[in-house]
Write a protein that holds these residues in place. Structure first.
Motif, PDB file in Angstrom:
ATOM      1  N   LEU A 131       6.478   1.824  -8.256  1.00  0.00           N
ATOM      2  CA  LEU A 131       5.855   0.842  -7.371  1.00  0.00           C
ATOM      3  C   LEU A 131       6.927  -0.093  -6.809  1.00  0.00           C
ATOM      4  CD1 LEU A 131       3.256  -0.527  -6.236  1.00  0.00           C
ATOM      5  CD2 LEU A 131       3.344  -2.001  -8.246  1.00  0.00           C
ATOM      6  N   LEU A 132       7.758  -0.637  -7.678  1.00  0.00           N
ATOM      7  CA  LEU A 132       8.839  -1.521  -7.223  1.00  0.00           C
ATOM      8  C   LEU A 132       9.859  -0.756  -6.386  1.00  0.00           C
ATOM      9  CD1 LEU A 132       9.337  -3.616 -10.475  1.00  0.00           C
ATOM     10  CD2 LEU A 132       8.205  -4.339  -8.364  1.00  0.00           C
ATOM     11  N   TYR A 133      10.172   0.452  -6.828  1.00  0.00           N
ATOM     12  CA  TYR A 133      11.092   1.300  -6.070  1.00  0.00           C
ATOM     13  C   TYR A 133      10.530   1.566  -4.672  1.00  0.00           C
ATOM     14  CZ  TYR A 133      14.001   5.203  -4.781  1.00  0.00           C
ATOM     15  OH  TYR A 133      14.866   6.004  -4.101  1.00  0.00           O
ATOM     16  N   GLY A 134       9.219   1.800  -4.599  1.00  0.00           N
ATOM     17  CA  GLY A 134       8.568   2.033  -3.307  1.00  0.00           C
ATOM     18  C   GLY A 134       8.680   0.840  -2.379  1.00  0.00           C
ATOM     19  N   ILE A 194      15.935  -1.263 -15.404  1.00  0.00           N
ATOM     20  CA  ILE A 194      15.861  -0.877 -13.999  1.00  0.00           C
ATOM     21  C   ILE A 194      14.763  -1.668 -13.289  1.00  0.00           C
ATOM     22  CG2 ILE A 194      15.303   1.033 -12.443  1.00  0.00           C
ATOM     23  CD1 ILE A 194      16.700   2.877 -14.548  1.00  0.00           C
ATOM     24  N   ILE A 195      13.645  -1.880 -13.954  1.00  0.00           N
ATOM     25  CA  ILE A 195      12.552  -2.660 -13.363  1.00  0.00           C
ATOM     26  C   ILE A 195      13.020  -4.091 -13.086  1.00  0.00           C
ATOM     27  CG2 ILE A 195      10.319  -3.729 -13.911  1.00  0.00           C
ATOM     28  CD1 ILE A 195       9.572  -0.983 -15.221  1.00  0.00           C
ATOM     29  N   VAL A 196      13.750  -4.672 -14.024  1.00  0.00           N
ATOM     30  CA  VAL A 196      14.293  -6.022 -13.809  1.00  0.00           C
ATOM     31  C   VAL A 196      15.203  -6.019 -12.589  1.00  0.00           C
ATOM     32  CG1 VAL A 196      15.813  -7.800 -14.779  1.00  0.00           C
ATOM     33  CG2 VAL A 196      14.037  -6.760 -16.208  1.00  0.00           C
ATOM     34  N   GLU A 197      16.032  -4.991 -12.449  1.00  0.00           N
ATOM     35  CA  GLU A 197      16.902  -4.872 -11.276  1.00  0.00           C
ATOM     36  C   GLU A 197      16.084  -4.821  -9.991  1.00  0.00           C
ATOM     37  OE1 GLU A 197      21.154  -2.648 -11.904  1.00  0.00           O
ATOM     38  OE2 GLU A 197      19.446  -1.430 -11.371  1.00  0.00           O
ATOM     39  N   MET A 198      15.019  -4.047  -9.993  1.00  0.00           N
ATOM     40  CA  MET A 198      14.178  -3.915  -8.799  1.00  0.00           C
ATOM     41  C   MET A 198      13.521  -5.256  -8.447  1.00  0.00           C
ATOM     42  SD  MET A 198      14.237  -0.948  -7.452  1.00  0.00           S
ATOM     43  CE  MET A 198      15.240   0.425  -7.931  1.00  0.00           C
ATOM     44  N   MET A 256      18.579   5.127   5.350  1.00  0.00           N
ATOM     45  CA  MET A 256      19.038   4.233   4.288  1.00  0.00           C
ATOM     46  C   MET A 256      18.244   4.503   3.008  1.00  0.00           C
ATOM     47  SD  MET A 256      19.178   0.062   3.979  1.00  0.00           S
ATOM     48  CE  MET A 256      20.434  -0.165   5.218  1.00  0.00           C
ATOM     49  N   SER A 257      16.933   4.604   3.137  1.00  0.00           N
ATOM     50  CA  SER A 257      16.109   4.865   1.954  1.00  0.00           C
ATOM     51  C   SER A 257      16.352   6.274   1.406  1.00  0.00           C
ATOM     52  CB  SER A 257      14.624   4.633   2.251  1.00  0.00           C
ATOM     53  OG  SER A 257      14.182   5.436   3.321  1.00  0.00           O
ATOM     54  N   VAL A 288       0.838  -1.207   0.000  1.00  0.00           N
ATOM     55  CA  VAL A 288       0.000   0.000   0.000  1.00  0.00           C
ATOM     56  C   VAL A 288       0.871   1.255   0.000  1.00  0.00           C
ATOM     57  CG1 VAL A 288      -1.693   1.338   1.341  1.00  0.00           C
ATOM     58  CG2 VAL A 288      -2.011  -1.125   1.018  1.00  0.00           C
ATOM     59  N   SER A 289       1.928   1.269   0.802  1.00  0.00           N
ATOM     60  CA  SER A 289       2.802   2.455   0.805  1.00  0.00           C
ATOM     61  C   SER A 289       3.477   2.632  -0.548  1.00  0.00           C
ATOM     62  CB  SER A 289       3.830   2.386   1.931  1.00  0.00           C
ATOM     63  OG  SER A 289       4.838   1.453   1.650  1.00  0.00           O
ATOM     64  N   ALA A 290       3.841   1.525  -1.205  1.00  0.00           N
ATOM     65  CA  ALA A 290       4.449   1.611  -2.540  1.00  0.00           C
ATOM     66  C   ALA A 290       3.441   2.130  -3.560  1.00  0.00           C
ATOM     67  CB  ALA A 290       4.992   0.252  -2.961  1.00  0.00           C
ATOM     68  N   LEU A 291       2.192   1.704  -3.449  1.00  0.00           N
ATOM     69  CA  LEU A 291       1.137   2.216  -4.346  1.00  0.00           C
ATOM     70  C   LEU A 291       0.934   3.709  -4.146  1.00  0.00           C
ATOM     71  CD1 LEU A 291      -1.501  -0.659  -4.161  1.00  0.00           C
ATOM     72  CD2 LEU A 291      -0.363   0.173  -6.237  1.00  0.00           C
ATOM     73  N   ILE A 292       0.907   4.134  -2.888  1.00  0.00           N
ATOM     74  CA  ILE A 292       0.748   5.565  -2.581  1.00  0.00           C
ATOM     75  C   ILE A 292       1.913   6.358  -3.167  1.00  0.00           C
ATOM     76  CG2 ILE A 292       0.716   7.261  -0.704  1.00  0.00           C
ATOM     77  CD1 ILE A 292      -0.800   5.098   0.966  1.00  0.00           C
ATOM     78  N   PHE A 293       3.108   5.789  -3.140  1.00  0.00           N
ATOM     79  CA  PHE A 293       4.287   6.430  -3.717  1.00  0.00           C
ATOM     80  C   PHE A 293       4.213   6.455  -5.248  1.00  0.00           C
ATOM     81  CE2 PHE A 293       8.726   5.982  -5.319  1.00  0.00           C
ATOM     82  CZ  PHE A 293       9.229   7.186  -4.870  1.00  0.00           C
ATOM     83  N   ALA A 294       3.722   5.386  -5.848  1.00  0.00           N
ATOM     84  CA  ALA A 294       3.722   5.256  -7.310  1.00  0.00           C
ATOM     85  C   ALA A 294       2.738   6.198  -7.993  1.00  0.00           C
ATOM     86  CB  ALA A 294       3.420   3.811  -7.708  1.00  0.00           C
ATOM     87  N   VAL A 295       1.576   6.386  -7.402  1.00  0.00           N
ATOM     88  CA  VAL A 295       0.525   7.156  -8.077  1.00  0.00           C
ATOM     89  C   VAL A 295       0.961   8.564  -8.485  1.00  0.00           C
ATOM     90  CG1 VAL A 295      -1.788   8.147  -7.769  1.00  0.00           C
ATOM     91  CG2 VAL A 295      -1.367   5.744  -7.203  1.00  0.00           C
ATOM     92  N   PRO A 296       1.526   9.387  -7.601  1.00  0.00           N
ATOM     93  CA  PRO A 296       1.932  10.723  -8.063  1.00  0.00           C
ATOM     94  C   PRO A 296       3.098  10.708  -9.052  1.00  0.00           C
ATOM     95  CG  PRO A 296       2.428  10.455  -5.719  1.00  0.00           C
ATOM     96  CD  PRO A 296       1.701   9.231  -6.161  1.00  0.00           C
ATOM     97  N   HIS A 297       3.859   9.631  -9.075  1.00  0.00           N
ATOM     98  CA  HIS A 297       4.998   9.558  -9.991  1.00  0.00           C
ATOM     99  C   HIS A 297       4.585   9.222 -11.419  1.00  0.00           C
ATOM    100  CE1 HIS A 297       7.233   9.609  -6.240  1.00  0.00           C
ATOM    101  NE2 HIS A 297       8.265  10.014  -6.953  1.00  0.00           N
ATOM    102  N   ILE A 298       3.345   8.824 -11.618  1.00  0.00           N
ATOM    103  CA  ILE A 298       2.865   8.549 -12.975  1.00  0.00           C
ATOM    104  C   ILE A 298       2.948   9.814 -13.835  1.00  0.00           C
ATOM    105  CG2 ILE A 298       0.839   7.910 -14.355  1.00  0.00           C
ATOM    106  CD1 ILE A 298       0.033   6.054 -12.066  1.00  0.00           C
TER     107      ILE A 298
END
Length: 192
Positions: free
Chosen positions: A118-121, A165-169, A136-137, A92-102
């Motif tokens: 999303l993966l980065y989140g 980068i997505i593959v790396e994540m 750290m983050s 959920v926190s990753a989704l919240i992070f991903a939405v504004p980055h679209i």
């Protein structure tokens, strides 16, 4: 309150911050080496590309710290704390992070600009949960954003780069989980 949102000032947080920086540069360097093999890059010196934008280091630090305090500290550490399942909290926190980055879709497809943050989140949330701090983050986020914009925004085919980068994540998420478990940190512990 500061402890809950991960704004701590322990000796270990210096190591956490430096570890985040090192991991970001290492991952960007790996993608760069793959991209360099498969694409023509005008300036093919990684260090030159990395240092060309050094005047933006402070800007990227401020952005990283604020985003980590908001998305990891506030949402993951405070708002979502009532959610008992840590994995749901991470997603959920990753989704919240991903939405504004679209909205950052300059020359990048929308689906990639959703999947990547999303993966980065998730990666950043793992760092926050395991270290119980934003440092750290923040180190990771700071040098990640700086490196990505310094090195890759000048190459042209960003979709291809972001797929790498997505593959790396996708590889990094379980690796971080295993590494943190190996050193004795656990998702389910709240101890200091």
């Amino acid at each position: 309150m500061l402890k809950t949102i991960g704004l701590r000032f322990r000796k270990v947080d210096i190591l956490n911050f430096v570890s985040g920086i090192f991991l970001a540069v290492l991952l960007v360097l790996l993608v760069y080496m793959i991209v360099k093999q498969n694409m023509i890059i005008e300036n093919n010196n990684f260090l030159t590309l990395l240092t060309d934008s050094k005047n933006k280091l402070i800007y990227y630090f401020i952005v990283a710290l604020l985003e980590e305090l908001i998305f990891r500290g506030l949402f993951l550490g405070l708002v979502l704390k009532k959610v008992n399942n840590i994995y749901v909290r991470l997603i959920v926190s990753a989704l919240i992070f991903a939405v504004p980055h679209i909205a950052n879709t300059d020359n990048i497809s929308t689906i990639i600009m959703f999947i990547f943050p999303l993966l980065y989140g998730i990666v950043s949330a793992e760092m926050f949960v395991f270290s119980k701090s934003v440092w750290m983050s923040t180190g990771f986020h700071w040098l990640w954003n700086y490196s990505i914009t310094s090195v890759f925004m000048k190459t042209g085919n960003l979709d291809l780069i972001y797929i790498g980068i997505i593959v790396e994540m996708i590889i990094l998420i379980p690796l971080l989980y295993c590494a943190f478990k190996k050193i004795g940190l656990d998702y389910n512990t709240e101890k200091e």
